[in-house]
Design an enzyme around this catalytic site. Structure first.
Site, mmCIF file in Angstrom:
data_model
loop_
_atom_site.group_PDB
_atom_site.id
_atom_site.type_symbol
_atom_site.label_atom_id
_atom_site.label_comp_id
_atom_site.label_asym_id
_atom_site.label_seq_id
_atom_site.Cartn_x
_atom_site.Cartn_y
_atom_site.Cartn_z
ATOM 1 C CE LYS A 261 78.214 44.701 36.980
ATOM 2 N NZ LYS A 261 79.625 45.055 36.742
ATOM 3 C CG ASP B 206 84.601 46.330 39.609
ATOM 4 O OD1 ASP B 206 84.515 45.386 38.793
ATOM 5 O OD2 ASP B 206 85.084 46.176 40.756
ATOM 6 N N GLY C 216 73.481 37.493 41.253
ATOM 7 C CA GLY C 216 74.570 37.597 42.226
ATOM 8 C C GLY C 216 74.109 37.393 43.667
ATOM 9 C CE1 TYR C 217 78.388 36.922 47.188
ATOM 10 C CE2 TYR C 217 78.760 38.518 45.445
ATOM 11 C CZ TYR C 217 79.207 37.480 46.226
ATOM 12 O OH TYR C 217 80.486 36.979 46.054
ATOM 13 C CE LYS D 64 69.974 44.958 42.253
ATOM 14 N NZ LYS D 64 70.753 43.990 41.480
HETATM 15 P P1 ITT Z 1 81.320 42.935 34.245
HETATM 16 O O1 ITT Z 1 82.665 43.076 34.890
HETATM 17 O O2 ITT Z 1 81.379 42.284 32.902
HETATM 18 O O3 ITT Z 1 80.538 44.206 34.244
HETATM 19 P P2 ITT Z 1 80.784 41.205 36.529
HETATM 20 O O4 ITT Z 1 79.661 40.260 36.839
HETATM 21 O O5 ITT Z 1 82.184 40.664 36.517
HETATM 22 O O6 ITT Z 1 80.429 41.921 35.141
HETATM 23 P P3 ITT Z 1 81.471 42.977 38.751
HETATM 24 O O7 ITT Z 1 82.882 42.544 38.702
HETATM 25 O O8 ITT Z 1 81.166 44.426 38.864
HETATM 26 O O9 ITT Z 1 80.664 42.428 37.486
HETATM 27 O O10 ITT Z 1 80.654 42.310 39.925
HETATM 28 C C1 ITT Z 1 81.190 41.388 40.786
HETATM 29 C C2 ITT Z 1 80.135 40.473 41.317
HETATM 30 O O11 ITT Z 1 79.380 41.164 42.307
HETATM 31 C C3 ITT Z 1 79.090 39.974 40.321
HETATM 32 O O12 ITT Z 1 79.544 38.864 39.606
HETATM 33 C C4 ITT Z 1 77.949 39.609 41.254
HETATM 34 O O13 ITT Z 1 78.186 38.374 41.871
HETATM 35 C C5 ITT Z 1 78.056 40.698 42.311
HETATM 36 N N1 ITT Z 1 77.155 41.804 42.015
HETATM 37 C C6 ITT Z 1 77.424 42.921 41.276
HETATM 38 N N2 ITT Z 1 76.333 43.713 41.224
HETATM 39 C C7 ITT Z 1 75.372 43.089 41.931
HETATM 40 C C8 ITT Z 1 74.032 43.371 42.240
HETATM 41 O O14 ITT Z 1 73.439 44.476 41.792
HETATM 42 N N3 ITT Z 1 73.345 42.503 42.972
HETATM 43 C C9 ITT Z 1 73.914 41.372 43.436
HETATM 44 N N4 ITT Z 1 75.164 41.014 43.183
HETATM 45 C C10 ITT Z 1 75.897 41.857 42.441
#
Ligand code: ITT
Length: 193
Positions: free
Chosen positions: A12, A68, A149-150, A171
């Site tokens: 991120k 988030d 992530g996804y 992206k």
């Molecule tokens: P922070 O809270 O420290 O910012 P995190 O990974 O816990 O990091 P989130 O709670 O916002 O972040 O995200 C939840 C999940 O959603 C994250 O762990 C990924 O699996 C997924 N995710 C978030 N943004 C994404 C993206 O741009 N592409 C793919 N998956 C994503």
């Protein structure tokens, strides 16, 4: 402008820094001595963004923002949504999350999904929220090695590629986070005029 980005997710951080450009200098919680997990205990994406930003603001007094993000799958009633990070397990296991998502959609025709990011900015002690949404669908199997992530499963509307098959620039140009961050930048620019 110097600002803290309340995240422990380096993917991120890189995405957001690329959109903000050199005019914004981002600091992470670690850089200001906050090494613990930032709590995310709310039942909404907005609530968690706000909790993360307030957590850092209360401890530093500095301007900061948090992101988030959740993947909301229509046929699963909006899951994994606010629980996206811990869908399959307690950790941030991207591979296990993707496998569970595919299992839960096995044989399901409706694969519509959307990514939703909410950014909470705390500037001079006042909170502002920015949202970015991208509609799309979940692929039948993972594809691509970029992103996190996804990303290997999400195909945004109008594209034939998953996010993970796109370069970071591609992206960012069309993503949920890109949309939310550009709203944040516009707000900060207008404010300094
Ligand atoms: P922070 O809270 O420290 O910012 P995190 O990974 O816990 O990091 P989130 O709670 O916002 O972040 O995200 C939840 C999940 O959603 C994250 O762990 C990924 O699996 C997924 N995710 C978030 N943004 C994404 C993206 O741009 N592409 C793919 N998956 C994503």
């Amino acid at each position: 402008m110097k600002i803290i980005f309340a995240t422990n997710n380096t993917h991120k951080l890189n995405e957001v820094q690329a959109i903000l450009g050199p005019e914004f200098e981002l600091a992470t919680p670690r850089m200001v001595g906050i090494t613990e997990e930032i709590p995310e205990e709310q039942e909404t994406i907005e609530g968690n963004a706000s909790q993360k930003a307030h957590y850092i603001h209360e401890r530093t007094g500095n301007n900061c923002f948090a992101d988030d993000t959740g993947l909301e799958v229509e046929a699963l009633g909006g899951a994994p949504g606010v629980h996206s990070a811990r869908y399959a397990s307690d950790g941030h296991d991207f591979e296990a999350n993707n496998q569970l998502l595919l299992r839960n959609l096995d044989g399901v025709g409706n694969r519509c999904a959307r990514f939703r990011t909410v950014i909470s900015l705390i500037l001079d002690g006042k909170e502002h929220l920015f949202e970015g949404i991208v509609e799309g669908h979940i692929a039948q199997c993972p594809s691509g090695n970029e992103g996190f992530g996804y990303d290997p499963l999400f195909i945004p509307e109008g594209s034939t590629k998953t996010y993970a098959e796109m370069s970071a620039e591609e992206k960012n140009a069309l993503s949920h986070r890109g949309r939310a961050v550009r709203k944040l930048v516009e707000f900060l620019h207008n404010r300094s005029k």
